[in-house]
Design an enzyme around this catalytic site. Structure first.
Site, PDB file in Angstrom:
ATOM      1  N   GLY A 159       0.950  -1.132  -0.171  1.00  0.00           N
ATOM      2  CA  GLY A 159      -0.162   0.079   0.010  1.00  0.00           C
ATOM      3  C   GLY A 159       0.866   1.143  -0.142  1.00  0.00           C
ATOM      4  CD  GLU A 160       2.904   5.859   0.339  1.00  0.00           C
ATOM      5  OE1 GLU A 160       2.811   5.430  -0.982  1.00  0.00           O
ATOM      6  OE2 GLU A 160       3.895   6.128   0.778  1.00  0.00           O
ATOM      7  CB  SER A 161       5.625   2.525   3.793  1.00  0.00           C
ATOM      8  OG  SER A 161       6.009   3.675   3.064  1.00  0.00           O
ATOM      9  CB  CYS A 176       5.002  -3.956  -1.403  1.00  0.00           C
ATOM     10  SG  CYS A 176       5.611  -2.545  -2.631  1.00  0.00           S
ATOM     11  NE  ARG A 185       8.408   5.360   1.037  1.00  0.00           N
ATOM     12  CZ  ARG A 185       7.899   6.507   0.828  1.00  0.00           C
ATOM     13  NH1 ARG A 185       8.537   7.710   0.937  1.00  0.00           N
ATOM     14  NH2 ARG A 185       6.700   6.602   0.086  1.00  0.00           N
ATOM     15  CB  ILE A 238       2.859  -1.791  -7.166  1.00  0.00           C
ATOM     16  CG1 ILE A 238       2.317  -2.925  -8.195  1.00  0.00           C
ATOM     17  CG2 ILE A 238       2.150  -0.471  -7.567  1.00  0.00           C
ATOM     18  CD1 ILE A 238       0.846  -3.470  -7.467  1.00  0.00           C
ATOM     19  NE  ARG A 239       5.567   5.640  -7.150  1.00  0.00           N
ATOM     20  CZ  ARG A 239       5.624   6.541  -5.961  1.00  0.00           C
ATOM     21  NH1 ARG A 239       4.636   6.912  -5.103  1.00  0.00           N
ATOM     22  NH2 ARG A 239       6.908   7.225  -5.852  1.00  0.00           N
ATOM     23  CG  HIS A 278       1.972  -6.278  -4.241  1.00  0.00           C
ATOM     24  ND1 HIS A 278       1.241  -5.687  -3.432  1.00  0.00           N
ATOM     25  CD2 HIS A 278       2.706  -5.098  -4.481  1.00  0.00           C
ATOM     26  CE1 HIS A 278       1.478  -4.427  -3.017  1.00  0.00           C
ATOM     27  NE2 HIS A 278       2.505  -4.083  -3.976  1.00  0.00           N
ATOM     28  CD  GLU A 298      -0.539  -8.904  -2.110  1.00  0.00           C
ATOM     29  OE1 GLU A 298       0.831  -9.536  -2.087  1.00  0.00           O
ATOM     30  OE2 GLU A 298      -0.373  -7.650  -2.175  1.00  0.00           O
TER      31      GLU A 298
HETATM   32  N1  GLN Z   1       5.949   3.047  -2.583  1.00  0.00           N
HETATM   33  C1  GLN Z   1       5.056   2.395  -1.703  1.00  0.00           C
HETATM   34  C2  GLN Z   1       5.618   2.877  -0.310  1.00  0.00           C
HETATM   35  O1  GLN Z   1       6.632   3.812  -0.192  1.00  0.00           O
HETATM   36  C3  GLN Z   1       5.195   1.241  -1.707  1.00  0.00           C
HETATM   37  C4  GLN Z   1       4.183   0.546  -2.755  1.00  0.00           C
HETATM   38  C5  GLN Z   1       3.521  -0.705  -2.621  1.00  0.00           C
HETATM   39  O2  GLN Z   1       3.500  -1.264  -1.279  1.00  0.00           O
HETATM   40  N2  GLN Z   1       3.107  -1.360  -3.569  1.00  0.00           N
HETATM   41  O3  GLN Z   1       4.883   2.906   0.745  1.00  0.00           O
END
Ligand code: GLN
Length: 192
Positions: free
Chosen positions: A46-48, A78, A107, A136-137, A172, A174
């Site tokens: 997700g977004e850390s 991630c 990151r 994903i990123r 990921h 999942e």
């Molecule tokens: N770029 C996101 C972060 O810094 C991580 C991306 C992800 O969990 N798919 O949290």
């Protein structure tokens, strides 16, 4: 066997579905009280920064550390891998890691041009051919400590690793419908 999935933000539903497909009881964890009695916790992607802020607001930093000390295994995917690390490279100024695993994680390591991609990974100990990694990123793992085993490398960068009672994957598992990494976590990392 009961496995919690931290359900504050990000891709938690897909982890729950994969665990259920394996016949493992899965719990969406939204409060610290739900950590009691879990054999393991997955911190999803997700977004850390967002997950970290919510974790701090709800008291999860201390609660997760405490339960992990009492034997609860932890797997971060991630953003979750970023949050588990000893050190976050390129963290936002107020971003704190849980320091559950002796790894340093960078990151957004792949930058903007190739920020999301898929790649076949040779994942150690998995039989049945390559594992499809969805990045994903994604971060990568820049350092592993002495007790940490590297599980997968992509283009020279570590993308999966495990220690005693801990695992981190920068992609990921999942999202692919392939439960082999979840199976590996349950069989080999939980209780180790
Ligand atoms: N770029 C996101 C972060 O810094 C991580 C991306 C992800 O969990 N798919 O949290």
């Amino acid at each position: 066997m009961r496995v919690g999935v931290l359900a504050l933000q990000g891709a938690f539903r897909e982890h729950i579905m994969t665990l259920e497909a394996l016949g493992v009881a899965a719990v969406a964890v939204r409060k610290t009280e739900q950590l009691g009695g879990l054999n393991a916790l997955i911190i999803p992607g997700g977004e850390s920064t967002a997950i970290g802020k919510l974790m701090a607001a709800y008291g999860f930093y201390d609660a997760i550390r405490q339960q992990h000390g009492a034997g609860m295994a932890v797997w971060g995917t991630c953003a979750g891998a970023i949050l588990m690390a000893e050190r976050i490279i390129d963290a936002l100024p107020d971003q704190q890691p849980l320091r559950l695993m002796d790894i340093d994680v960078r990151r957004n390591a792949y930058g903007r041009q190739v920020d999301s991609f898929e790649a076949d990974l040779d994942f150690k100990h998995l039989s049945g051919g390559p594992f499809r990694g969805v990045f994903i990123r994604a971060p990568w793992i820049e350092r592993v400590g002495p007790g940490v085993e590297v599980l997968a490398v992509h283009q020279g960068q570590i993308v999966a690793a495990r220690g005693t009672g801990v695992m981190a994957t920068t992609f990921h598992p999942e999202l692919t419908g392939d439960p082999r990494v979840h199976r590996f976590f349950i069989d080999e990392v939980v209780g180790s």
